[in-house]
Write a protein that holds these residues in place. Sequence first.
Motif, PDB file in Angstrom:
ATOM      1  N   MET A 148       0.826  -1.210   0.000  1.00  0.00           N
ATOM      2  CA  MET A 148       0.000   0.000   0.000  1.00  0.00           C
ATOM      3  C   MET A 148       0.863   1.264   0.000  1.00  0.00           C
ATOM      4  O   MET A 148       0.518   2.267  -0.613  1.00  0.00           O
ATOM      5  N   GLU A 149       1.987   1.173   0.710  1.00  0.00           N
ATOM      6  CA  GLU A 149       2.909   2.317   0.737  1.00  0.00           C
ATOM      7  C   GLU A 149       3.518   2.526  -0.642  1.00  0.00           C
ATOM      8  O   GLU A 149       3.617   3.653  -1.124  1.00  0.00           O
ATOM      9  N   SER A 150       3.919   1.419  -1.259  1.00  0.00           N
ATOM     10  CA  SER A 150       4.552   1.524  -2.576  1.00  0.00           C
ATOM     11  C   SER A 150       3.572   2.052  -3.614  1.00  0.00           C
ATOM     12  O   SER A 150       3.957   2.764  -4.531  1.00  0.00           O
ATOM     13  N   LEU A 151       2.298   1.681  -3.444  1.00  0.00           N
ATOM     14  CA  LEU A 151       1.271   2.182  -4.369  1.00  0.00           C
ATOM     15  C   LEU A 151       0.865   3.624  -4.052  1.00  0.00           C
ATOM     16  O   LEU A 151       0.029   4.200  -4.735  1.00  0.00           O
ATOM     17  N   ARG A 152       1.440   4.136  -3.000  1.00  0.00           N
ATOM     18  CA  ARG A 152       1.161   5.511  -2.506  1.00  0.00           C
ATOM     19  C   ARG A 152      -0.296   5.691  -2.105  1.00  0.00           C
ATOM     20  O   ARG A 152      -0.860   6.776  -2.207  1.00  0.00           O
ATOM     21  N   ILE A 153      -0.902   4.584  -1.690  1.00  0.00           N
ATOM     22  CA  ILE A 153      -2.280   4.682  -1.175  1.00  0.00           C
ATOM     23  C   ILE A 153      -2.219   5.144   0.276  1.00  0.00           C
ATOM     24  O   ILE A 153      -3.021   5.956   0.709  1.00  0.00           O
ATOM     25  N   THR A 154      -1.249   4.622   1.011  1.00  0.00           N
ATOM     26  CA  THR A 154      -1.040   5.105   2.385  1.00  0.00           C
ATOM     27  C   THR A 154       0.318   5.788   2.466  1.00  0.00           C
ATOM     28  O   THR A 154       1.161   5.600   1.581  1.00  0.00           O
ATOM     29  N   ARG A 155       0.498   6.560   3.547  1.00  0.00           N
ATOM     30  CA  ARG A 155       1.776   7.269   3.718  1.00  0.00           C
ATOM     31  C   ARG A 155       2.257   7.145   5.149  1.00  0.00           C
ATOM     32  O   ARG A 155       2.443   8.137   5.851  1.00  0.00           O
ATOM     33  N   LEU A 156       2.422   5.912   5.567  1.00  0.00           N
ATOM     34  CA  LEU A 156       2.912   5.688   6.936  1.00  0.00           C
ATOM     35  C   LEU A 156       4.425   5.762   6.988  1.00  0.00           C
ATOM     36  O   LEU A 156       4.998   6.127   8.006  1.00  0.00           O
ATOM     37  N   PHE A 157       5.070   5.376   5.895  1.00  0.00           N
ATOM     38  CA  PHE A 157       6.542   5.388   5.843  1.00  0.00           C
ATOM     39  C   PHE A 157       7.000   6.385   4.776  1.00  0.00           C
ATOM     40  O   PHE A 157       6.942   6.069   3.580  1.00  0.00           O
ATOM     41  N   PRO A 158       7.430   7.550   5.197  1.00  0.00           N
ATOM     42  CA  PRO A 158       7.859   8.551   4.208  1.00  0.00           C
ATOM     43  C   PRO A 158       9.015   8.062   3.338  1.00  0.00           C
ATOM     44  O   PRO A 158       9.156   8.486   2.191  1.00  0.00           O
ATOM     45  N   VAL A 159       9.821   7.150   3.883  1.00  0.00           N
ATOM     46  CA  VAL A 159      10.981   6.654   3.124  1.00  0.00           C
ATOM     47  C   VAL A 159      10.510   5.947   1.848  1.00  0.00           C
ATOM     48  O   VAL A 159      11.077   6.151   0.772  1.00  0.00           O
ATOM     49  N   ILE A 160       9.455   5.161   1.985  1.00  0.00           N
ATOM     50  CA  ILE A 160       8.959   4.423   0.810  1.00  0.00           C
ATOM     51  C   ILE A 160       8.342   5.384  -0.196  1.00  0.00           C
ATOM     52  O   ILE A 160       8.551   5.262  -1.401  1.00  0.00           O
ATOM     53  N   ALA A 161       7.588   6.354   0.322  1.00  0.00           N
ATOM     54  CA  ALA A 161       6.947   7.323  -0.577  1.00  0.00           C
ATOM     55  C   ALA A 161       7.983   8.134  -1.344  1.00  0.00           C
ATOM     56  O   ALA A 161       7.745   8.558  -2.477  1.00  0.00           O
ATOM     57  N   ALA A 162       9.154   8.339  -0.715  1.00  0.00           N
ATOM     58  CA  ALA A 162      10.180   9.173  -1.339  1.00  0.00           C
ATOM     59  C   ALA A 162      11.099   8.385  -2.277  1.00  0.00           C
ATOM     60  O   ALA A 162      11.979   8.959  -2.904  1.00  0.00           O
ATOM     61  N   LEU A 163      10.863   7.087  -2.403  1.00  0.00           N
ATOM     62  CA  LEU A 163      11.729   6.273  -3.274  1.00  0.00           C
ATOM     63  C   LEU A 163      11.547   6.678  -4.737  1.00  0.00           C
ATOM     64  O   LEU A 163      10.457   7.119  -5.127  1.00  0.00           O
ATOM     65  N   PRO A 164      12.591   6.497  -5.545  1.00  0.00           N
ATOM     66  CA  PRO A 164      12.421   6.763  -6.978  1.00  0.00           C
ATOM     67  C   PRO A 164      11.365   5.818  -7.555  1.00  0.00           C
ATOM     68  O   PRO A 164      11.194   4.700  -7.068  1.00  0.00           O
TER      69      PRO A 164
END
Lengths: 486, 215
Positions: A304-320
Amino acid sequence: MMLGELFVIGDSPVFSVLIWGALFITFLYLSRAPARRLILSLSRLGYQALRLGAAATVQAGKRLEARNREVLLASGREAKERIIEREFERIGATVERDLSRYPEIQRTLAESIQRIEDDHQQTSDVPPEVPGWTKAVEAIAKVPAKADPSVRQVLEAIHGAVRKAQQQSLRAYRESSRERHRLLSRMMPEWRRIQNTLGEMLKAVTSLLERSRSIDRHMLEYRDIVQGTDRALTSLSASALVTFAISALVIGVAVGGAVINFSLIARPMAEMVGGTSYIGSFQTADIAALVIIMVEISMGLFLMESLRITRLFPVIAALPDRLRVRMIWITLTILTLLASVEAGLAYMRELLLQDELATTALLRGEDVAALAGETMWITTAAQMGMGFILPFALTFVAIPLESFIHSIRTVIGMLFAGILRTLAVTMRVLGNVIQQIGRFLVNLYDLVIFAPLWVELKWRQAIARRRQEDPPESGSYAANYGEVSL
Amino acid sequence: MKLRNYAVLGLFVLVGCSGEPVNRTTGVYMLLDTSGTYADEIGKAQQIISYTLAQLEPGDSFALARIDTGSFSEKDIVAKVSLDTRPSTSNAQKRQFLARVQEFVESVRPSPYTDITGGLLQALEYLDEKDPGTKTILIFSDLKEDLKEGYVRDIDARFDNVRVVALNVTKLRSDNIDPRQYLDRLDAWRQRVEQSGGTWRVINDLDNLEKLLRT
């Protein structure tokens, strides 16, 4: 000798009580002033302490409320920014999809209009007029000098030529009209094309207008949040409470799903890790099943984080983006593998259950064959299906979990603020109660020693009366030092 | 790197919390009296064996031995099993055990003497060797010991942490004439077990076997 006998004076207990009572009251009367001061100072001490405590609690509550306000506004601001960002992304997509073709559409429209114009131009050409000398022909035909053969011949020749010319003109006229109709009918598809193109444009523009209106609304709310208005705070608080309740409910449902999932795989897990090993007081098989479910939930969170549906881990959201997409595939693969493992375990569970039932039946001396039913495959398939689907279903718990985590800060803050307010009110009330108790005790004290007080009052009144009747002479004790006050 | 450290830390915490490993296994040794007319009661014994097998979990041990003239012998063990930790294998072992018991029941011959003490000594040896968390000895007998001449059984055996359950203790004809004999016999066995550190229980109602393996 009993201790009580020490206090007996003479032979009569009543006499002893009276003597001791009189002594006690005298003692109380003599110590009235310091006792009053002591009671009042103690009650004042309690009152002041509680007042101070209440003031400190109110201050703490205010600080907490300010912090809650900041947290609420910050989370509201963040959420609103995400919504506005998403709206702009949608507008961008609409513009890119529809309006980027605008030059092409414009060219198409211009070409269509040009073609219509050309066709229209062609249709405006004057068609050959119908000969106007029909009447002349008729007039010639009606000339009376038909009797003269030469004239008659000439007239007939003229009549024939004129008729021929008339027919030719009529044919040309009809040809011209047909051509005009053909040109006009050729304009119809162009009109339709223009209409469709304009319709598409209208749809795109309407969508953009709707989005812009939505953005306007969100921007107004965002401005309220940035300014920290009460309206925004009320709205955000209510929203946080509703979100908390709904997300808690959904998480509760997910926990139920996890429990079912656990029961599906815990028993067959004993086949893999053994049914007799323990970690602490828990069976290793149970812990292994729990770990699998936890890993599935974690994978779901990462997905879910990788799909940017949730934003619990900013590190994952900020990945290229490339890395993020790779992460999506990896987590999805792991989830699918785990789901397959679970389906297999669910199948094994059914086999184990059958085996156990057969053994139990054998031990009871029952017929083992009677247990095997034709519909057993339904439960097996259902269990396998559940084992495969539940891990994916649990993936979506990330969404309510995020809402729950975000809203719980606000809810806990509000809860603590409420507790502090209640505590402050309680302390104030208690302080007042203690103050009143002090006054009550002073009055009770006076009530106990009412007899000497009454005597004192009478004595004072007698002195006052005597002073009125016979004022003290200069140099007397009372005149010099005043009355003795007890 | 951090994740691995946390995982190792978590493992240590788990292991640390577990402390001394607790032995939760159960060991059951059942003595089956085949002397005289008591051999006729063997059908009831089968019922108890089935119940015991149903109660046992993976990792538990169970042995069935007959009481005959000289019971202090491995040869008297009819069937024994240490259940595998995997439930499926454990179930298969239970079925095999039951089949062996069935074979024994069909071929059993009454023995002329009854050496209960020898059987108990063999049971203690077996249970000490297996070292389960809970040790239980089931005695399916009328508890009337009848030793062959020359057999010495006056041995001080220790029953520490061992539960001894006497099952289906039938009354003999002489007990009916003088019930004190029956009561004295039971009391003598109880004292013998309890004074040696064990616990004693008698279950004659075979429809109420819930307390069979329960402490």
